[in-house]
Scaffold this motif. Structure first.
Motif, PDB file in Angstrom:
ATOM      1  N   GLY A   1       0.815  -1.211   0.000  1.00 20.16           N
ATOM      2  CA  GLY A   1       0.000   0.000   0.000  1.00 20.16           C
ATOM      3  C   GLY A   1       0.846   1.258   0.000  1.00 20.16           C
ATOM      4  O   GLY A   1       0.428   2.296   0.521  1.00 20.16           O
ATOM      5  N   GLY A   2       2.059   1.163  -0.546  1.00 20.04           N
ATOM      6  CA  GLY A   2       2.925   2.332  -0.673  1.00 20.04           C
ATOM      7  C   GLY A   2       3.809   2.613   0.520  1.00 20.04           C
ATOM      8  O   GLY A   2       4.617   3.558   0.484  1.00 20.04           O
ATOM      9  N   VAL A   3       3.689   1.807   1.613  1.00 18.07           N
ATOM     10  CA  VAL A   3       4.506   2.052   2.799  1.00 18.07           C
ATOM     11  C   VAL A   3       5.098   0.735   3.289  1.00 18.07           C
ATOM     12  O   VAL A   3       4.566  -0.339   3.011  1.00 18.07           O
ATOM     13  CB  VAL A   3       3.684   2.705   3.946  1.00 18.07           C
ATOM     14  CG1 VAL A   3       3.139   4.052   3.507  1.00 18.07           C
ATOM     15  CG2 VAL A   3       2.555   1.796   4.397  1.00 18.07           C
ATOM     16  N   PRO A   4       6.203   0.800   4.040  1.00 21.47           N
ATOM     17  CA  PRO A   4       6.742  -0.423   4.636  1.00 21.47           C
ATOM     18  C   PRO A   4       5.750  -1.037   5.621  1.00 21.47           C
ATOM     19  O   PRO A   4       4.908  -0.338   6.198  1.00 21.47           O
ATOM     20  CB  PRO A   4       8.002   0.071   5.366  1.00 21.47           C
ATOM     21  CG  PRO A   4       8.343   1.378   4.739  1.00 21.47           C
ATOM     22  CD  PRO A   4       7.033   1.982   4.325  1.00 21.47           C
ATOM     23  N   TYR A   5       5.866  -2.334   5.826  1.00 18.89           N
ATOM     24  CA  TYR A   5       4.921  -3.051   6.691  1.00 18.89           C
ATOM     25  C   TYR A   5       4.808  -2.408   8.065  1.00 18.89           C
ATOM     26  O   TYR A   5       3.695  -2.264   8.598  1.00 18.89           O
ATOM     27  CB  TYR A   5       5.363  -4.508   6.825  1.00 18.89           C
ATOM     28  CG  TYR A   5       4.431  -5.338   7.683  1.00 18.89           C
ATOM     29  CD1 TYR A   5       3.324  -5.965   7.121  1.00 18.89           C
ATOM     30  CD2 TYR A   5       4.654  -5.488   9.051  1.00 18.89           C
ATOM     31  CE1 TYR A   5       2.453  -6.713   7.900  1.00 18.89           C
ATOM     32  CE2 TYR A   5       3.791  -6.236   9.831  1.00 18.89           C
ATOM     33  CZ  TYR A   5       2.697  -6.844   9.258  1.00 18.89           C
ATOM     34  OH  TYR A   5       1.838  -7.585  10.040  1.00 18.89           O
ATOM     35  N   HIS A   6       5.954  -2.006   8.657  1.00 22.92           N
ATOM     36  CA  HIS A   6       5.914  -1.487  10.023  1.00 22.92           C
ATOM     37  C   HIS A   6       5.193  -0.144  10.135  1.00 22.92           C
ATOM     38  O   HIS A   6       4.886   0.308  11.235  1.00 22.92           O
ATOM     39  CB  HIS A   6       7.323  -1.387  10.613  1.00 22.92           C
ATOM     40  CG  HIS A   6       8.186  -0.330   9.969  1.00 22.92           C
ATOM     41  ND1 HIS A   6       8.981  -0.583   8.873  1.00 22.92           N
ATOM     42  CD2 HIS A   6       8.358   0.974  10.269  1.00 22.92           C
ATOM     43  CE1 HIS A   6       9.611   0.515   8.532  1.00 22.92           C
ATOM     44  NE2 HIS A   6       9.251   1.486   9.354  1.00 22.92           N
ATOM     45  N   GLU A   7       4.902   0.487   8.999  1.00 28.82           N
ATOM     46  CA  GLU A   7       4.166   1.752   9.023  1.00 28.82           C
ATOM     47  C   GLU A   7       2.677   1.572   8.745  1.00 28.82           C
ATOM     48  O   GLU A   7       1.924   2.545   8.780  1.00 28.82           O
ATOM     49  CB  GLU A   7       4.762   2.729   8.004  1.00 28.82           C
ATOM     50  CG  GLU A   7       6.180   3.183   8.344  1.00 28.82           C
ATOM     51  CD  GLU A   7       6.716   4.191   7.353  1.00 28.82           C
ATOM     52  OE1 GLU A   7       5.921   4.718   6.531  1.00 28.82           O
ATOM     53  OE2 GLU A   7       7.935   4.454   7.378  1.00 28.82           O
ATOM     54  N   LEU A   8       2.243   0.339   8.493  1.00 29.43           N
ATOM     55  CA  LEU A   8       0.822   0.105   8.242  1.00 29.43           C
ATOM     56  C   LEU A   8       0.010   0.330   9.516  1.00 29.43           C
ATOM     57  O   LEU A   8       0.430  -0.055  10.606  1.00 29.43           O
ATOM     58  CB  LEU A   8       0.587  -1.328   7.761  1.00 29.43           C
ATOM     59  CG  LEU A   8       1.071  -1.697   6.361  1.00 29.43           C
ATOM     60  CD1 LEU A   8       0.847  -3.187   6.114  1.00 29.43           C
ATOM     61  CD2 LEU A   8       0.346  -0.884   5.298  1.00 29.43           C
ATOM     62  N   ASP A   9      -1.147   0.941   9.366  1.00 25.01           N
ATOM     63  CA  ASP A   9      -2.072   1.090  10.476  1.00 25.01           C
ATOM     64  C   ASP A   9      -2.862  -0.202  10.619  1.00 25.01           C
ATOM     65  O   ASP A   9      -3.467  -0.674   9.665  1.00 25.01           O
ATOM     66  CB  ASP A   9      -3.015   2.267  10.197  1.00 25.01           C
ATOM     67  CG  ASP A   9      -4.004   2.488  11.320  1.00 25.01           C
ATOM     68  OD1 ASP A   9      -3.602   2.392  12.500  1.00 25.01           O
ATOM     69  OD2 ASP A   9      -5.180   2.753  11.012  1.00 25.01           O
ATOM     70  N   ARG A  10      -2.846  -0.821  11.799  1.00 25.41           N
ATOM     71  CA  ARG A  10      -3.514  -2.097  12.055  1.00 25.41           C
ATOM     72  C   ARG A  10      -3.149  -3.112  10.984  1.00 25.41           C
ATOM     73  O   ARG A  10      -3.993  -3.563  10.185  1.00 25.41           O
ATOM     74  CB  ARG A  10      -5.029  -1.910  12.155  1.00 25.41           C
ATOM     75  CG  ARG A  10      -5.441  -0.967  13.285  1.00 25.41           C
ATOM     76  CD  ARG A  10      -6.932  -0.831  13.413  1.00 25.41           C
ATOM     77  NE  ARG A  10      -7.579  -2.074  13.828  1.00 25.41           N
ATOM     78  CZ  ARG A  10      -7.686  -2.493  15.087  1.00 25.41           C
ATOM     79  NH1 ARG A  10      -7.158  -1.764  16.071  1.00 25.41           N
ATOM     80  NH2 ARG A  10      -8.302  -3.623  15.366  1.00 25.41           N
ATOM     81  N   PRO A  11      -1.876  -3.519  10.940  1.00 23.99           N
ATOM     82  CA  PRO A  11      -1.365  -4.345   9.837  1.00 23.99           C
ATOM     83  C   PRO A  11      -2.077  -5.673   9.636  1.00 23.99           C
ATOM     84  O   PRO A  11      -2.199  -6.134   8.497  1.00 23.99           O
ATOM     85  CB  PRO A  11       0.106  -4.552  10.199  1.00 23.99           C
ATOM     86  CG  PRO A  11       0.200  -4.259  11.659  1.00 23.99           C
ATOM     87  CD  PRO A  11      -0.830  -3.205  11.922  1.00 23.99           C
ATOM     88  N   LEU A  12      -2.558  -6.322  10.712  1.00 28.24           N
ATOM     89  CA  LEU A  12      -3.230  -7.608  10.539  1.00 28.24           C
ATOM     90  C   LEU A  12      -4.541  -7.482   9.770  1.00 28.24           C
ATOM     91  O   LEU A  12      -5.049  -8.470   9.236  1.00 28.24           O
ATOM     92  CB  LEU A  12      -3.497  -8.273  11.891  1.00 28.24           C
ATOM     93  CG  LEU A  12      -2.286  -8.770  12.662  1.00 28.24           C
ATOM     94  CD1 LEU A  12      -2.730  -9.542  13.904  1.00 28.24           C
ATOM     95  CD2 LEU A  12      -1.401  -9.656  11.789  1.00 28.24           C
ATOM     96  N   GLU A  13      -5.073  -6.268   9.706  1.00 28.59           N
ATOM     97  CA  GLU A  13      -6.290  -6.037   8.940  1.00 28.59           C
ATOM     98  C   GLU A  13      -5.984  -5.638   7.498  1.00 28.59           C
ATOM     99  O   GLU A  13      -6.897  -5.471   6.690  1.00 28.59           O
ATOM    100  CB  GLU A  13      -7.147  -4.971   9.619  1.00 28.59           C
ATOM    101  CG  GLU A  13      -7.613  -5.403  11.002  1.00 28.59           C
ATOM    102  CD  GLU A  13      -8.392  -4.321  11.733  1.00 28.59           C
ATOM    103  OE1 GLU A  13      -9.049  -3.499  11.054  1.00 28.59           O
ATOM    104  OE2 GLU A  13      -8.350  -4.305  12.976  1.00 28.59           O
ATOM    105  N   ARG A  14      -4.714  -5.516   7.187  1.00 30.73           N
ATOM    106  CA  ARG A  14      -4.294  -5.188   5.824  1.00 30.73           C
ATOM    107  C   ARG A  14      -3.618  -6.378   5.141  1.00 30.73           C
ATOM    108  O   ARG A  14      -3.873  -6.643   3.961  1.00 30.73           O
ATOM    109  CB  ARG A  14      -3.312  -4.005   5.852  1.00 30.73           C
ATOM    110  CG  ARG A  14      -3.850  -2.743   6.501  1.00 30.73           C
ATOM    111  CD  ARG A  14      -4.825  -2.009   5.618  1.00 30.73           C
ATOM    112  NE  ARG A  14      -4.207  -1.565   4.381  1.00 30.73           N
ATOM    113  CZ  ARG A  14      -3.432  -0.489   4.267  1.00 30.73           C
ATOM    114  NH1 ARG A  14      -3.191   0.276   5.337  1.00 30.73           N
ATOM    115  NH2 ARG A  14      -2.921  -0.152   3.107  1.00 30.73           N
ATOM    116  N   VAL A  15      -2.753  -7.066   5.896  1.00 31.31           N
ATOM    117  CA  VAL A  15      -1.946  -8.147   5.320  1.00 31.31           C
ATOM    118  C   VAL A  15      -1.928  -9.347   6.255  1.00 31.31           C
ATOM    119  O   VAL A  15      -1.623  -9.212   7.441  1.00 31.31           O
ATOM    120  CB  VAL A  15      -0.494  -7.681   5.068  1.00 31.31           C
ATOM    121  CG1 VAL A  15       0.325  -8.811   4.438  1.00 31.31           C
ATOM    122  CG2 VAL A  15      -0.457  -6.444   4.190  1.00 31.31           C
TER     123      VAL A  15
END
Length: 227
Positions: free
Chosen positions: A63-77
């Motif tokens: 989504g254009g950002v590194p994994y550690h910058e995702l908001d609520r990552p388990l709901e994205r990946v």
């Protein structure tokens, strides 16, 4: 939708160059097979995508950002990198409940993902008694807890019997049909030919081919570029 993009990615472990100037994108809403011989750099690439290994240079973004910058990552990946990292004394339901609580997800998700992967009857069995195929299903259930729009799977068919492989194939097809994105690292070409829309092939850490599966002549292509 969480797009996947790898751009000029490079990773060295001392003198070993595991990933070398690798670039590719994963089309959204597709099943993309990530292929390469043992030691090609597939798992290292996936681990960089998921923030488990820091790149030497380049970027791997979701989504254009590194994994550690995702908001609520388990709901994205959702990701499955190995199916052996479970505490053997926990039941399947207890393992999932612990992950659910840590991620702040709804309580109903545990029963739902157990149903999705066909482990309802084994929900209260200790994981230490699970076969490898059952562990694979539990790993997938864990990845599905957050209802992610993207799955990243490393050899998810390991340990599955023919019926389990048919189940996985059908599940992933349905998941992609709903508009989700799947990146699946595998060495089982017969499965790839039955399930994938898009193929990325690497060897010695470098991109050798990327494109749609249709008309690719996969087996000959794989032997040519990775043999």
């Amino acid at each position: 939708m969480t797009s996947i993009r790898v751009h000029r990615l490079r990773k060295s472990f001392g003198k070993l160059l595991a990933v070398d100037d690798l670039s590719f994108t994963v089309p959204e809403g597709t099943i993309t097979a990530f292929l390469g011989p043992n030691g090609a750099g597939k798992t290292t690439t996936l681990r960089m995508l998921l923030g488990l290994v820091r790149p030497t240079s380049g970027e791997a973004v979701l989504g254009g950002v590194p994994y550690h910058e995702l908001d609520r990552p388990l709901e994205r990946v959702g990701a499955v990198l190995e199916a052996t990292s479970f505490h053997p004394g926990l039941t399947a339901a207890t393992h999932l409940e612990a992950v659910r609580i840590a991620a702040g997800l709804p309580a109903a998700r545990v029963a739902r993902v157990l149903e999705q992967v066909g482990l309802e009857a084994a929900a209260h069995r200790r994981v230490g008694g699970f076969s490898l195929g059952m562990r694979q299903r539990l790993a997938l259930a864990t990845a599905l807890l957050g209802e992610p729009d993207t799955l990243i799977l490393d050899e998810p068919a390991n340990g599955l019997d023919p019926a389990g492989m048919r189940w996985l194939r059908g599940f992933l097809r349905a998941y992609a049909h709903e508009g989700h994105t799947v990146l699946i690292s595998t060495h089982v070409l017969a499965e790839v030919e039955q399930i994938a829309d898009h193929v990325v092939i690497i060897a010695a850490g470098r991109l050798r081919w990327s494109g749609p599966l249709a008309g690719a002549g996969l087996e000959d292509l794989y032997l040519e570029v990775a043999g």
